[in-house]
Design a protein around this motif. Structure first.
Motif, mmCIF file in Angstrom:
data_model
loop_
_atom_site.group_PDB
_atom_site.id
_atom_site.type_symbol
_atom_site.label_atom_id
_atom_site.label_comp_id
_atom_site.label_asym_id
_atom_site.label_seq_id
_atom_site.Cartn_x
_atom_site.Cartn_y
_atom_site.Cartn_z
ATOM 1 N N UNK A 193 0.825 -1.203 0.000
ATOM 2 C CA UNK A 193 0.000 0.000 0.000
ATOM 3 C C UNK A 193 0.857 1.251 0.000
ATOM 4 N N UNK A 194 0.280 2.327 -0.484
ATOM 5 C CA UNK A 194 1.007 3.564 -0.718
ATOM 6 C C UNK A 194 1.129 4.414 0.542
ATOM 7 N N UNK A 195 2.266 5.083 0.666
ATOM 8 C CA UNK A 195 2.452 6.129 1.666
ATOM 9 C C UNK A 195 2.241 7.473 0.969
ATOM 10 N N UNK A 196 2.348 8.557 1.721
ATOM 11 C CA UNK A 196 2.269 9.883 1.100
ATOM 12 C C UNK A 196 3.396 10.071 0.079
ATOM 13 N N UNK A 197 4.544 9.470 0.349
ATOM 14 C CA UNK A 197 5.679 9.635 -0.561
ATOM 15 C C UNK A 197 5.430 8.930 -1.892
ATOM 16 N N UNK A 198 5.061 7.642 -1.840
ATOM 17 C CA UNK A 198 4.830 6.929 -3.096
ATOM 18 C C UNK A 198 3.648 7.528 -3.851
ATOM 19 N N UNK A 199 2.631 7.970 -3.112
ATOM 20 C CA UNK A 199 1.498 8.642 -3.765
ATOM 21 C C UNK A 199 1.976 9.896 -4.490
ATOM 22 N N UNK A 200 2.812 10.697 -3.841
ATOM 23 C CA UNK A 200 3.290 11.946 -4.445
ATOM 24 C C UNK A 200 4.134 11.677 -5.680
ATOM 25 N N UNK A 201 4.959 10.636 -5.642
ATOM 26 C CA UNK A 201 5.775 10.287 -6.802
ATOM 27 C C UNK A 201 4.894 9.833 -7.968
ATOM 28 N N UNK A 202 3.845 9.078 -7.671
ATOM 29 C CA UNK A 202 2.935 8.636 -8.720
ATOM 30 C C UNK A 202 2.161 9.811 -9.310
ATOM 31 N N UNK A 203 1.722 10.719 -8.452
ATOM 32 C CA UNK A 203 1.013 11.908 -8.934
ATOM 33 C C UNK A 203 1.937 12.742 -9.814
ATOM 34 N N UNK A 204 3.211 12.855 -9.422
ATOM 35 C CA UNK A 204 4.170 13.619 -10.220
ATOM 36 C C UNK A 204 4.359 12.991 -11.597
ATOM 37 N N UNK A 205 4.373 11.664 -11.652
ATOM 38 C CA UNK A 205 4.523 10.984 -12.939
ATOM 39 C C UNK A 205 3.313 11.242 -13.840
ATOM 40 N N UNK A 206 2.127 11.131 -13.265
ATOM 41 C CA UNK A 206 0.905 11.411 -14.034
ATOM 42 C C UNK A 206 0.881 12.877 -14.453
ATOM 43 N N UNK A 207 1.295 13.765 -13.541
ATOM 44 C CA UNK A 207 1.336 15.187 -13.865
ATOM 45 C C UNK A 207 2.279 15.494 -15.017
ATOM 46 N N UNK A 208 3.387 14.768 -15.088
ATOM 47 C CA UNK A 208 4.325 14.949 -16.193
ATOM 48 C C UNK A 208 3.671 14.592 -17.527
ATOM 49 N N UNK A 209 2.904 13.495 -17.535
ATOM 50 C CA UNK A 209 2.208 13.097 -18.765
ATOM 51 C C UNK A 209 1.158 14.127 -19.160
ATOM 52 N N UNK A 210 0.398 14.598 -18.175
ATOM 53 C CA UNK A 210 -0.618 15.619 -18.446
ATOM 54 C C UNK A 210 0.029 16.893 -18.990
ATOM 55 N N UNK A 211 1.125 17.324 -18.337
ATOM 56 C CA UNK A 211 1.796 18.545 -18.761
ATOM 57 C C UNK A 211 2.402 18.431 -20.147
ATOM 58 N N UNK A 212 2.962 17.273 -20.467
ATOM 59 C CA UNK A 212 3.564 17.088 -21.785
ATOM 60 C C UNK A 212 2.503 17.132 -22.886
ATOM 61 N N UNK A 213 1.397 16.428 -22.665
ATOM 62 C CA UNK A 213 0.328 16.420 -23.676
ATOM 63 C C UNK A 213 -0.277 17.810 -23.850
ATOM 64 N N UNK A 214 -0.521 18.490 -22.738
ATOM 65 C CA UNK A 214 -1.064 19.849 -22.819
ATOM 66 C C UNK A 214 -0.048 20.790 -23.459
ATOM 67 N N UNK A 215 1.235 20.620 -23.104
ATOM 68 C CA UNK A 215 2.281 21.466 -23.672
ATOM 69 C C UNK A 215 2.434 21.269 -25.164
ATOM 70 N N UNK A 216 2.334 20.036 -25.616
ATOM 71 C CA UNK A 216 2.422 19.772 -27.059
ATOM 72 C C UNK A 216 1.270 20.432 -27.808
ATOM 73 N N UNK A 217 0.090 20.400 -27.202
ATOM 74 C CA UNK A 217 -1.058 21.043 -27.838
ATOM 75 C C UNK A 217 -0.872 22.561 -27.872
ATOM 76 N N UNK A 218 -0.389 23.138 -26.784
ATOM 77 C CA UNK A 218 -0.160 24.580 -26.740
ATOM 78 C C UNK A 218 0.919 24.994 -27.745
#
Length: 439
Positions: free
Chosen positions: A61-86
Protein backbone atom coordinates in the motif's frame (compact mmCIF):
# COMPACT_ATOMS: atom_id res chain seq x y z
CA UNK A 1 -7.57 37.35 -19.35
CA UNK A 2 -4.39 35.46 -18.41
CA UNK A 3 -1.72 34.69 -21.00
CA UNK A 4 0.86 31.93 -21.30
CA UNK A 5 3.76 34.39 -21.59
CA UNK A 6 3.26 35.44 -17.96
CA UNK A 7 1.82 32.17 -16.67
CA UNK A 8 5.14 30.39 -17.29
CA UNK A 9 7.25 33.00 -15.49
CA UNK A 10 10.46 31.65 -13.92
CA UNK A 11 10.86 34.62 -11.57
CA UNK A 12 12.08 33.09 -8.33
CA UNK A 13 10.57 33.90 -4.93
CA UNK A 14 12.54 33.94 -1.71
CA UNK A 15 16.10 34.65 -2.80
CA UNK A 16 17.62 37.63 -1.04
CA UNK A 17 18.84 38.83 -4.40
CA UNK A 18 15.40 38.35 -6.03
CA UNK A 19 17.11 37.48 -9.31
CA UNK A 20 16.44 34.59 -11.63
CA UNK A 21 19.45 32.31 -11.71
CA UNK A 22 20.66 31.37 -15.16
CA UNK A 23 19.58 27.85 -16.01
CA UNK A 24 22.33 25.28 -16.21
CA UNK A 25 23.09 23.63 -19.52
CA UNK A 26 20.29 21.21 -20.41
CA UNK A 27 18.54 21.99 -17.12
CA UNK A 28 15.73 24.51 -16.81
CA UNK A 29 14.84 26.61 -13.79
CA UNK A 30 11.73 24.47 -13.41
CA UNK A 31 13.85 21.33 -13.26
CA UNK A 32 15.93 22.94 -10.52
CA UNK A 33 12.68 23.42 -8.61
CA UNK A 34 11.94 19.71 -8.94
CA UNK A 35 15.29 18.91 -7.37
CA UNK A 36 14.79 21.38 -4.53
CA UNK A 37 11.53 19.73 -3.56
CA UNK A 38 12.81 16.18 -4.06
CA UNK A 39 15.81 16.77 -1.78
CA UNK A 40 13.92 18.75 0.88
CA UNK A 41 13.48 17.34 4.37
CA UNK A 42 9.73 18.03 4.27
CA UNK A 43 9.39 15.82 1.19
CA UNK A 44 11.44 13.00 2.69
CA UNK A 45 9.18 12.92 5.72
CA UNK A 46 6.28 11.91 3.47
CA UNK A 47 7.74 8.39 3.40
CA UNK A 48 6.45 7.95 6.96
CA UNK A 49 3.06 9.63 6.64
CA UNK A 50 -0.19 7.76 6.11
CA UNK A 51 -1.92 7.99 2.74
CA UNK A 52 -5.02 5.91 3.53
CA UNK A 53 -3.95 2.63 5.08
CA UNK A 54 -1.88 2.23 8.27
CA UNK A 55 1.85 2.22 7.63
CA UNK A 56 3.31 -1.23 8.01
CA UNK A 57 0.08 -3.06 7.17
CA UNK A 58 1.90 -4.51 4.18
CA UNK A 59 4.64 -3.45 1.80
CA UNK A 60 2.27 -2.84 -1.09
CA UNK A 61 0.00 0.00 0.00
CA UNK A 62 1.01 3.56 -0.72
CA UNK A 63 2.45 6.13 1.67
CA UNK A 64 2.27 9.88 1.10
CA UNK A 65 5.68 9.63 -0.56
CA UNK A 66 4.83 6.93 -3.10
CA UNK A 67 1.50 8.64 -3.77
CA UNK A 68 3.29 11.95 -4.44
CA UNK A 69 5.77 10.29 -6.80
CA UNK A 70 2.94 8.64 -8.72
CA UNK A 71 1.01 11.91 -8.93
CA UNK A 72 4.17 13.62 -10.22
CA UNK A 73 4.52 10.98 -12.94
CA UNK A 74 0.90 11.41 -14.03
CA UNK A 75 1.34 15.19 -13.87
CA UNK A 76 4.32 14.95 -16.19
CA UNK A 77 2.21 13.10 -18.77
CA UNK A 78 -0.62 15.62 -18.45
CA UNK A 79 1.80 18.55 -18.76
CA UNK A 80 3.56 17.09 -21.79
CA UNK A 81 0.33 16.42 -23.68
CA UNK A 82 -1.06 19.85 -22.82
CA UNK A 83 2.28 21.47 -23.67
CA UNK A 84 2.42 19.77 -27.06
CA UNK A 85 -1.06 21.04 -27.84
CA UNK A 86 -0.16 24.58 -26.74
CA UNK A 87 3.03 24.48 -28.81
CA UNK A 88 1.16 23.26 -31.88
CA UNK A 89 -1.25 26.20 -31.67
CA UNK A 90 1.60 28.65 -31.08
CA UNK A 91 0.74 29.59 -27.49
CA UNK A 92 4.07 28.72 -25.87
CA UNK A 93 6.49 31.67 -25.72
CA UNK A 94 10.10 31.09 -26.75
CA UNK A 95 12.14 29.34 -25.45
CA UNK A 96 9.53 27.34 -23.50
CA UNK A 97 9.03 23.79 -24.73
CA UNK A 98 6.34 21.18 -23.96
CA UNK A 99 8.82 19.43 -21.67
CA UNK A 100 8.98 22.61 -19.56
CA UNK A 101 5.21 22.53 -19.08
CA UNK A 102 5.54 18.87 -18.10
CA UNK A 103 8.20 19.74 -15.52
CA UNK A 104 6.16 22.59 -14.03
CA UNK A 105 3.11 20.38 -13.53
CA UNK A 106 5.18 17.42 -12.31
CA UNK A 107 7.02 19.60 -9.79
CA UNK A 108 3.78 21.05 -8.43
CA UNK A 109 2.42 17.50 -8.15
CA UNK A 110 5.53 16.35 -6.30
CA UNK A 111 4.85 18.99 -3.63
CA UNK A 112 1.05 18.80 -3.52
CA UNK A 113 0.92 16.93 -0.16
CA UNK A 114 4.05 18.39 1.41
CA UNK A 115 2.07 20.33 4.02
CA UNK A 116 -0.10 17.45 5.21
CA UNK A 117 0.21 16.52 8.91
CA UNK A 118 0.68 12.94 10.19
CA UNK A 119 -2.15 10.38 10.21
CA UNK A 120 -3.77 11.32 6.92
CA UNK A 121 -6.37 14.02 6.36
CA UNK A 122 -7.85 13.33 9.78
CA UNK A 123 -4.70 14.93 11.18
CA UNK A 124 -6.01 18.32 10.05
CA UNK A 125 -9.25 17.81 11.98
CA UNK A 126 -7.32 16.54 15.01
CA UNK A 127 -5.21 19.71 15.13
CA UNK A 128 -8.24 21.99 14.80
CA UNK A 129 -10.15 20.07 17.49
CA UNK A 130 -7.23 20.26 19.92
CA UNK A 131 -6.79 23.99 19.37
CA UNK A 132 -10.47 24.58 20.07
CA UNK A 133 -10.01 23.05 23.53
CA UNK A 134 -7.59 25.90 24.17
CA UNK A 135 -10.02 28.53 22.94
CA UNK A 136 -8.36 28.94 19.55
CA UNK A 137 -10.60 28.94 16.46
CA UNK A 138 -7.77 28.38 14.00
CA UNK A 139 -8.41 26.24 10.94
CA UNK A 140 -5.48 24.11 9.85
CA UNK A 141 -5.24 23.54 6.11
CA UNK A 142 -2.60 21.29 4.55
CA UNK A 143 -2.64 23.27 1.30
CA UNK A 144 -1.76 26.51 3.10
CA UNK A 145 0.86 24.72 5.20
CA UNK A 146 2.39 23.40 1.99
CA UNK A 147 2.66 26.90 0.52
CA UNK A 148 4.21 28.04 3.81
CA UNK A 149 6.86 25.30 3.57
CA UNK A 150 7.65 26.13 -0.05
CA UNK A 151 7.88 29.89 0.46
CA UNK A 152 8.93 30.40 4.06
CA UNK A 153 10.02 27.54 6.31
CA UNK A 154 11.34 24.77 4.07
CA UNK A 155 15.12 24.25 4.34
CA UNK A 156 15.93 28.00 4.24
CA UNK A 157 19.65 27.86 3.38
CA UNK A 158 19.50 31.46 2.16
CA UNK A 159 16.42 33.62 1.93
CA UNK A 160 12.95 32.15 2.45
CA UNK A 161 11.74 28.63 1.79
CA UNK A 162 12.83 26.59 -1.22
CA UNK A 163 12.97 29.65 -3.51
CA UNK A 164 10.84 28.23 -6.30
CA UNK A 165 9.71 29.81 -9.56
CA UNK A 166 6.39 31.63 -9.79
CA UNK A 167 5.10 29.15 -12.39
CA UNK A 168 5.64 26.16 -10.09
CA UNK A 169 4.11 27.95 -7.10
CA UNK A 170 1.10 28.91 -9.21
CA UNK A 171 0.61 25.37 -10.48
CA UNK A 172 0.90 24.11 -6.89
CA UNK A 173 -1.80 26.39 -5.45
CA UNK A 174 -5.29 24.88 -5.73
CA UNK A 175 -6.82 27.58 -3.52
CA UNK A 176 -5.20 30.98 -4.17
CA UNK A 177 -6.97 32.80 -1.35
CA UNK A 178 -6.55 33.59 2.32
CA UNK A 179 -8.57 31.94 5.06
CA UNK A 180 -10.45 35.19 5.69
CA UNK A 181 -11.57 35.35 2.03
CA UNK A 182 -12.67 31.72 1.97
CA UNK A 183 -14.57 32.21 5.22
CA UNK A 184 -16.24 35.39 3.96
CA UNK A 185 -17.46 33.51 0.86
CA UNK A 186 -18.95 30.74 3.00
CA UNK A 187 -20.70 33.31 5.19
CA UNK A 188 -22.06 35.14 2.13
CA UNK A 189 -20.37 38.47 2.84
CA UNK A 190 -18.33 38.09 -0.38
CA UNK A 191 -19.72 36.82 -3.67
CA UNK A 192 -17.03 34.63 -5.19
CA UNK A 193 -16.20 34.99 -8.88
CA UNK A 194 -15.29 31.29 -8.88
CA UNK A 195 -16.24 29.14 -5.89
CA UNK A 196 -13.85 26.33 -6.82
CA UNK A 197 -10.75 28.45 -6.14
CA UNK A 198 -11.90 29.40 -2.62
CA UNK A 199 -13.50 26.14 -1.46
CA UNK A 200 -10.59 25.99 1.00
CA UNK A 201 -7.69 28.38 1.57
CA UNK A 202 -4.09 28.13 0.46
CA UNK A 203 -2.48 31.32 1.77
CA UNK A 204 -1.52 31.91 5.41
CA UNK A 205 -1.24 35.39 6.85
CA UNK A 206 2.56 35.33 6.81
CA UNK A 207 2.62 34.18 3.21
CA UNK A 208 0.62 37.07 1.75
CA UNK A 209 3.73 38.73 0.32
CA UNK A 210 4.87 35.51 -1.34
CA UNK A 211 1.40 35.01 -2.81
CA UNK A 212 1.32 38.57 -4.13
CA UNK A 213 4.76 38.11 -5.70
CA UNK A 214 3.62 34.89 -7.38
CA UNK A 215 0.29 36.28 -8.59
CA UNK A 216 1.85 39.48 -9.90
CA UNK A 217 4.51 37.73 -11.98
CA UNK A 218 2.01 35.20 -13.34
CA UNK A 219 -0.69 37.73 -14.16
CA UNK A 220 -3.36 35.86 -12.19
CA UNK A 221 -6.72 37.63 -12.23
CA UNK A 222 -7.23 39.46 -8.91
CA UNK A 223 -10.51 38.83 -7.10
CA UNK A 224 -9.73 41.50 -4.51
CA UNK A 225 -7.71 44.72 -4.27
CA UNK A 226 -4.02 44.30 -3.33
CA UNK A 227 -4.49 46.10 0.01
CA UNK A 228 -7.66 44.21 0.94
CA UNK A 229 -7.94 42.24 4.17
CA UNK A 230 -9.14 39.26 2.15
CA UNK A 231 -6.90 38.22 -0.74
CA UNK A 232 -7.84 36.01 -3.67
CA UNK A 233 -6.75 35.43 -7.25
CA UNK A 234 -7.85 33.17 -10.05
CA UNK A 235 -6.31 29.73 -10.28
CA UNK A 236 -3.33 29.13 -12.53
CA UNK A 237 -4.57 26.97 -15.46
CA UNK A 238 -1.84 24.41 -14.76
CA UNK A 239 -3.16 24.01 -11.20
CA UNK A 240 -6.12 22.24 -12.81
CA UNK A 241 -3.71 19.71 -14.32
CA UNK A 242 -2.00 19.22 -10.94
CA UNK A 243 -5.43 18.65 -9.38
CA UNK A 244 -6.34 16.21 -12.15
CA UNK A 245 -3.18 14.18 -11.56
CA UNK A 246 -4.03 13.86 -7.88
CA UNK A 247 -7.68 13.01 -8.62
CA UNK A 248 -6.72 10.32 -11.11
CA UNK A 249 -4.11 8.83 -8.82
CA UNK A 250 -6.01 8.53 -5.57
CA UNK A 251 -9.33 7.51 -7.10
CA UNK A 252 -7.75 4.66 -9.02
CA UNK A 253 -4.89 3.73 -6.67
CA UNK A 254 -7.07 3.63 -3.55
CA UNK A 255 -9.26 1.00 -5.21
CA UNK A 256 -6.15 -1.00 -6.12
CA UNK A 257 -4.83 -0.67 -2.56
CA UNK A 258 -8.24 -1.71 -1.24
CA UNK A 259 -8.04 -4.92 -3.25
CA UNK A 260 -4.50 -5.80 -2.20
CA UNK A 261 -5.36 -5.00 1.42
CA UNK A 262 -8.19 -7.53 1.33
CA UNK A 263 -11.01 -5.01 1.69
CA UNK A 264 -12.35 -5.41 -1.86
CA UNK A 265 -12.96 -8.67 -3.68
CA UNK A 266 -11.82 -9.29 -7.23
CA UNK A 267 -15.26 -9.16 -8.86
CA UNK A 268 -16.08 -5.74 -7.39
CA UNK A 269 -12.69 -4.31 -8.34
CA UNK A 270 -12.93 -5.68 -11.87
CA UNK A 271 -16.39 -4.18 -12.33
CA UNK A 272 -15.20 -0.78 -11.09
CA UNK A 273 -12.36 -0.71 -13.62
CA UNK A 274 -14.34 -2.20 -16.53
CA UNK A 275 -15.74 1.16 -17.82
CA UNK A 276 -12.18 2.25 -18.62
CA UNK A 277 -11.45 -0.77 -20.84
CA UNK A 278 -12.29 -1.61 -24.45
CA UNK A 279 -13.98 -4.89 -25.31
CA UNK A 280 -10.71 -6.46 -26.48
CA UNK A 281 -9.03 -5.41 -23.25
CA UNK A 282 -11.89 -6.92 -21.26
CA UNK A 283 -11.42 -10.17 -23.19
CA UNK A 284 -7.79 -10.25 -22.10
CA UNK A 285 -8.88 -9.65 -18.49
CA UNK A 286 -11.19 -12.65 -18.73
CA UNK A 287 -8.32 -14.75 -20.07
CA UNK A 288 -6.13 -13.77 -17.11
CA UNK A 289 -8.98 -14.43 -14.73
CA UNK A 290 -9.46 -17.91 -16.18
CA UNK A 291 -5.77 -18.58 -15.47
CA UNK A 292 -6.28 -17.44 -11.84
CA UNK A 293 -3.95 -14.49 -12.45
CA UNK A 294 -6.18 -12.06 -10.62
CA UNK A 295 -3.42 -9.84 -9.26
CA UNK A 296 -2.12 -9.34 -12.79
CA UNK A 297 -5.65 -8.43 -13.87
CA UNK A 298 -5.84 -5.66 -11.28
CA UNK A 299 -2.43 -4.24 -12.25
CA UNK A 300 -3.40 -4.32 -15.93
CA UNK A 301 -6.77 -2.62 -15.39
CA UNK A 302 -5.28 0.01 -13.10
CA UNK A 303 -2.70 0.94 -15.73
CA UNK A 304 -5.32 1.19 -18.47
CA UNK A 305 -7.64 3.26 -16.27
CA UNK A 306 -4.85 5.73 -15.54
CA UNK A 307 -3.89 6.02 -19.21
CA UNK A 308 -7.43 6.64 -20.36
CA UNK A 309 -8.05 9.14 -17.55
CA UNK A 310 -4.93 11.10 -18.50
CA UNK A 311 -6.13 11.53 -22.06
CA UNK A 312 -9.62 12.45 -20.89
CA UNK A 313 -8.25 15.14 -18.54
CA UNK A 314 -6.10 16.63 -21.33
CA UNK A 315 -9.11 16.66 -23.65
CA UNK A 316 -11.00 18.57 -20.97
CA UNK A 317 -8.08 21.02 -20.65
CA UNK A 318 -8.11 21.62 -24.42
CA UNK A 319 -11.87 22.05 -24.55
CA UNK A 320 -11.88 24.56 -21.67
CA UNK A 321 -8.67 26.51 -22.34
CA UNK A 322 -10.48 29.81 -22.86
CA UNK A 323 -12.44 29.37 -19.63
CA UNK A 324 -9.21 28.51 -17.83
CA UNK A 325 -7.46 31.64 -19.09
CA UNK A 326 -10.42 33.77 -18.06
CA UNK A 327 -10.66 32.17 -14.63
CA UNK A 328 -14.18 30.90 -15.29
CA UNK A 329 -13.96 27.12 -15.01
CA UNK A 330 -15.76 26.14 -11.82
CA UNK A 331 -15.32 22.38 -12.20
CA UNK A 332 -12.23 20.26 -11.97
CA UNK A 333 -10.94 18.82 -15.25
CA UNK A 334 -12.01 15.37 -14.07
CA UNK A 335 -15.56 16.47 -13.26
CA UNK A 336 -15.84 18.17 -16.66
CA UNK A 337 -14.38 15.20 -18.58
CA UNK A 338 -16.07 12.32 -20.36
CA UNK A 339 -14.88 9.97 -17.61
CA UNK A 340 -16.45 11.97 -14.79
CA UNK A 341 -19.04 9.29 -14.01
CA UNK A 342 -16.75 6.23 -13.74
CA UNK A 343 -14.07 8.16 -11.83
CA UNK A 344 -16.68 9.50 -9.44
CA UNK A 345 -17.97 5.94 -9.11
CA UNK A 346 -14.53 4.81 -7.92
CA UNK A 347 -14.45 7.60 -5.34
CA UNK A 348 -17.95 6.94 -4.01
CA UNK A 349 -17.25 3.23 -3.73
CA UNK A 350 -14.01 3.93 -1.85
CA UNK A 351 -15.84 6.19 0.60
CA UNK A 352 -18.19 3.37 1.56
CA UNK A 353 -15.88 0.37 1.32
CA UNK A 354 -12.31 1.58 1.82
CA UNK A 355 -12.17 4.80 3.82
CA UNK A 356 -14.59 3.45 6.42
CA UNK A 357 -12.66 0.23 6.97
CA UNK A 358 -11.88 -0.57 10.60
CA UNK A 359 -8.10 -0.25 10.28
CA UNK A 360 -8.44 3.10 8.49
CA UNK A 361 -10.76 4.45 11.16
CA UNK A 362 -8.39 3.19 13.86
CA UNK A 363 -5.56 5.25 12.39
CA UNK A 364 -7.78 8.33 12.32
CA UNK A 365 -8.84 7.76 15.93
CA UNK A 366 -5.23 7.28 16.98
CA UNK A 367 -4.33 10.49 15.20
CA UNK A 368 -6.91 12.40 17.20
CA UNK A 369 -5.54 11.00 20.45
CA UNK A 370 -1.85 11.43 19.69
CA UNK A 371 -1.96 14.86 18.05
CA UNK A 372 -4.47 16.14 20.58
CA UNK A 373 -2.29 15.27 23.57
CA UNK A 374 0.87 16.53 21.87
CA UNK A 375 -0.76 19.89 21.26
CA UNK A 376 -1.99 19.98 24.88
CA UNK A 377 1.60 19.38 25.99
CA UNK A 378 3.20 21.98 23.73
CA UNK A 379 0.54 24.62 24.47
CA UNK A 380 2.15 25.02 27.90
CA UNK A 381 5.16 26.51 26.11
CA UNK A 382 2.92 28.64 23.87
CA UNK A 383 0.98 30.07 26.83
CA UNK A 384 3.64 30.13 29.57
CA UNK A 385 7.15 30.11 28.03
CA UNK A 386 8.86 30.85 31.36
CA UNK A 387 7.43 27.91 33.31
CA UNK A 388 9.66 25.02 34.30
CA UNK A 389 7.96 22.61 31.92
CA UNK A 390 8.18 25.11 29.07
CA UNK A 391 11.92 25.48 29.52
CA UNK A 392 12.22 21.72 29.03
CA UNK A 393 9.95 21.91 25.98
CA UNK A 394 12.20 24.62 24.54
CA UNK A 395 15.13 22.21 24.83
CA UNK A 396 13.10 19.56 22.96
CA UNK A 397 12.50 22.10 20.20
CA UNK A 398 16.14 23.13 19.84
CA UNK A 399 17.30 22.81 16.26
CA UNK A 400 13.86 23.60 14.85
CA UNK A 401 14.19 27.36 14.64
CA UNK A 402 12.61 28.35 17.96
CA UNK A 403 11.69 32.06 17.89
CA UNK A 404 14.40 34.22 19.43
CA UNK A 405 13.79 34.69 23.16
CA UNK A 406 10.71 32.48 22.64
CA UNK A 407 9.06 35.29 20.62
CA UNK A 408 5.48 36.43 21.13
CA UNK A 409 2.56 34.06 21.65
CA UNK A 410 1.56 34.17 17.96
CA UNK A 411 5.11 33.26 16.90
CA UNK A 412 5.22 30.40 19.40
CA UNK A 413 1.87 29.09 18.20
CA UNK A 414 3.00 29.17 14.57
CA UNK A 415 6.22 27.39 15.45
CA UNK A 416 4.38 24.73 17.42
CA UNK A 417 2.02 24.05 14.51
CA UNK A 418 4.96 23.86 12.08
CA UNK A 419 6.61 21.36 14.41
CA UNK A 420 3.51 19.19 15.01
CA UNK A 421 2.35 19.15 11.38
CA UNK A 422 5.86 18.33 10.18
CA UNK A 423 6.06 15.18 12.30
CA UNK A 424 5.95 11.77 10.69
CA UNK A 425 3.45 9.21 11.98
CA UNK A 426 6.22 7.26 13.73
CA UNK A 427 7.84 10.31 15.34
CA UNK A 428 4.49 11.62 16.57
CA UNK A 429 3.66 8.23 18.09
CA UNK A 430 7.14 7.86 19.61
CA UNK A 431 6.96 11.35 21.16
CA UNK A 432 3.48 10.60 22.53
CA UNK A 433 4.70 7.35 24.10
CA UNK A 434 7.64 9.07 25.75
CA UNK A 435 5.46 11.80 27.19
CA UNK A 436 2.86 9.36 28.50
CA UNK A 437 5.32 6.75 29.76
CA UNK A 438 4.15 4.10 27.28
CA UNK A 439 7.24 2.23 26.13
Amino acid sequence: MMNWQQLLSDARWGSRHRSTASPQKNRSNYDRDYGRILFSSAFRRLQDKTQVFPLGRNDYVRTRLTHSLEVAHIGSSLGMLAGEWLAKKGSLPAPIMPSDVATIVSTACLAHDIGNPPFGHSGEDAIETALKRHGLELPFEGNAQGFRILTRTGDPMEGNGLKLTAAVLGAFMKYPCTQSYSSAVRKGSIVAANKLECKKFGIGEQEREAASFMAGHLGLIPRSTPDAAHLCWSRHPLAYLMEAADDICYRIADIEDGYFSGLLDFASTRDLFSPFLTESQLCYVRELEAKEEKDSCIHYMRALAIGKSIQSAVDSFVNHEEDLLQGRLEQSLIDSSELAAPLNGLYQYAIKNVYQAREVIEVEAMGYKVLGELIDFFMEWVNHPSSGQSQKIAIMLQGTGVPRNNGGKAARLEHMLDYISGMTDSFALETYRKLTGIL
